[in-house]
Enzyme design. Structure first.
Site: not given
Ligand code: AHR
Length: 496
Positions: A27, A173, A292
């Site tokens: 990210e 999310e 994730e």
């Molecule tokens: O991985 C860190 C964060 O965790 C991401 O940006 C988000 O999608 C999640 O809440």
């Protein structure tokens, strides 16, 4: 000593692994991109500005898929800021992490990098502040050969060949109030359906992932899944799951049992998908994208100036107990390989990741690097539906077996056992008759990862404090493998 018996038979299998369960995630957050994979001034960097030492470690992890560019970041991201001549790219505020993004690494740079390291991008589109138009445009930019405005822009930017990105996440999310442009389930479900339709009209070969819940303990789970699938079942191919674990309660035995929670989460999402399949009278089975997952302690957020460029954010150090959780989740993913087709360890470099770097300096492996690289390099093929008989212990997840395991027949013929022993002080005496799956004349090699304390971790100064080592060779008694799993350990036993 705990006695543990695994029963395995060629007649009982879960299915073939999809290699994408060994995916990861980069990210635009902290030093994941800038100072992580991308650092043009670094002595090991290539002509494109990507660090060679980090690329080498990613290759060791054998990551086939990398989710990008977020995460929360994507919900405020304009992908067009990150293409074209670098000196013309705008610096933008990132509201998700309160930093400044220089846009020096963007869609083209990242896709080409993935190509060079042998991974595919799992591209996430912004459905927070952006919508259908931006989503379909980026598919056109990345995937069409040429002859249209966006595909010609890509060619003009020096990328003659399409990036041919196969899988796309429809936002991130979107159930979370922390998300820029957070939406109610119906609102998001409709938008995801329409975005996915338009994106697939541009390139009918792509697959899409709809956002499930950000965590199963949110009050909207699993109603969220039901609603968004009701809106979009026919238009999407996967539903996402996200989950992070921590030991902030200082209860190690419960913490290392966290994979039990991941298992229940997967089972519930499968149930909702199958209920929706029945309600829709659909021939399609919805697959899961656990895009994730990791340990995330939320304890290391470092003080920083607002709007800094690539400040250190999160920068978790991972211990042996964290490695056992990661190993346990990998076993859980293998056990569900018939439905979990994509999974991404979040994340890949710095922030919350198996690889750490120093800006301008070296790179090193966290403890969690090892279970991931073991499974990713040795856990691809046919997963057996095994039975593990193990003594149990009581913790916040109820009765949990000390030992959990998975067995994979790799495409090259090796049979590999992955096992965690969660007992803090007891060795496990493992017995497994492998004659039906590996014959009677096999040889086995056993490596283990353990340490004196569950909290031991690696660092730049002590990069090899916690690392796997070779154990006494397992015995083969007429096709029955016998070996000892050290207390509090992650294990890989390779049989051939
Ligand atoms: O991985 C860190 C964060 O965790 C991401 O940006 C988000 O999608 C999640 O809440």
């Amino acid at each position: 000593m705990n006695k543990v018996k695994i029963t395995v038979s060629p007649a009982h299998t879960v299915g073939q692994t999809d290699e994408r369960i060994y995916g990861s995630f980069i990210e635009h957050i902290g030093r994941a991109v800038y100072g992580g994979i991308y650092e043009p001034e670094h002595p090991t960097s290539d002509e494109y500005g990507f660090r060679g030492d980090v690329a080498g470690l990613i290759k060791e992890l054998n990551v086939p898929l990398i989710r990008y560019p977020g995460g929360n970041f994507v919900s405020g991201y304009n992908w067009e800021d990150g293409i074209g001549p670098k000196d013309k790219r705008p610096r933008r505020v990132d509201l998700a992490w309160k930093t400044t993004d220089t846009n020096q690494c963007g869609t083209d740079d990242f896709s080409a990098y993935c190509d060079r390291i042998g991974a595919a991008p799992l591209m996430t589109v912004n459905l927070g502040t952006a919508g259908i138009n931006e989503a379909k445009n980026i598919v056109e930019y990345c995937n069409l050969l040429g002859g249209t405005d966006y595909s010609e822009r890509r060619r003009a930017n020096g990328f003659e060949k399409p990036h041919a990105i196969k899988t796309w996440c429809l936002g991130n999310e979107m159930d979370g109030v922390w998300q820029i442009g957070h939406k109610e389930a119906y609102e998001y479900g409709r938008l995801a359906a329409e975005a996915s339709k338009a994106m697939k009209w541009v390139d009918p070969s792509i697959k899409t992932v709809i956002c499930g819940s950000s965590a199963p303990d949110l009050p909207t789970f699993p109603k969220w899944e039901e609603t968004v699938l009701d809106c979009a079942y026919d238009h999407v191919d996967y539903i996402s799951l996200h989950r992070y674990y921590n030991n902030n309660n200082k209860d190690t035995l419960s913490f290392v049992a966290s994979p039990v929670d991941a298992e229940a989460y997967i089972n519930t999402v499968i149930s909702v998908c199958d209920y929706m399949k029945a309600r829709k009278r659909s021939p399609k089975t919805m697959m899961l994208s656990f895009d994730e997952w990791n340990v995330w302690k939320h304890t290391c957020d470092l003080p920083r100036e607002p709007w800094a460029v690539a400040p250190p954010i999160l920068e978790e150090y991972y211990s042996t107990e964290d490695a056992l959780v990661v190993g346990g989740i990998l076993i859980t993913l293998l056990r569900h390989c018939d439905r979990v087709k994509i999974a991404c360890l979040a994340q890949l470099v710095n922030v919350i990741a198996p690889i750490m770097t120093e800006n301008g300096g070296g790179a090193w492996k966290q403890t969690i690097f090892y279970p991931f690289s073991d499974a990713s390099n040795n856990g691809r093929g046919l997963v057996y539906d095994i039975r593990t008989e193990s003594p149990v212990y009581h913790c916040s997840y109820g009765e949990v077996p000390y030992v959990d395991a998975a067995i994979v027949k790799n495409e090259d013929g090796r049979t590999v056992i992955f096992a965690v022993n969660r007992s803090l002080d007891e060795e496990a005496d493992l017995e497994c008759n492998l004659s039906q799956v590996a014959g009677d004349a096999f040889l086995a090699v056993h490596t283990t990862l353990t340490s004196d304390s569950p909290y031991d971790h690696n660092s730049m100064n002590e990069p090899n404090k916690v690392a796997p080592h070779l154990c006494e060779a397992p015995k083969n008694e007429k096709g029955t493998l016998l070996c000892k799993l050290p207390p509090f350990s992650w294990n890989m036993i390779t049989v051939q």
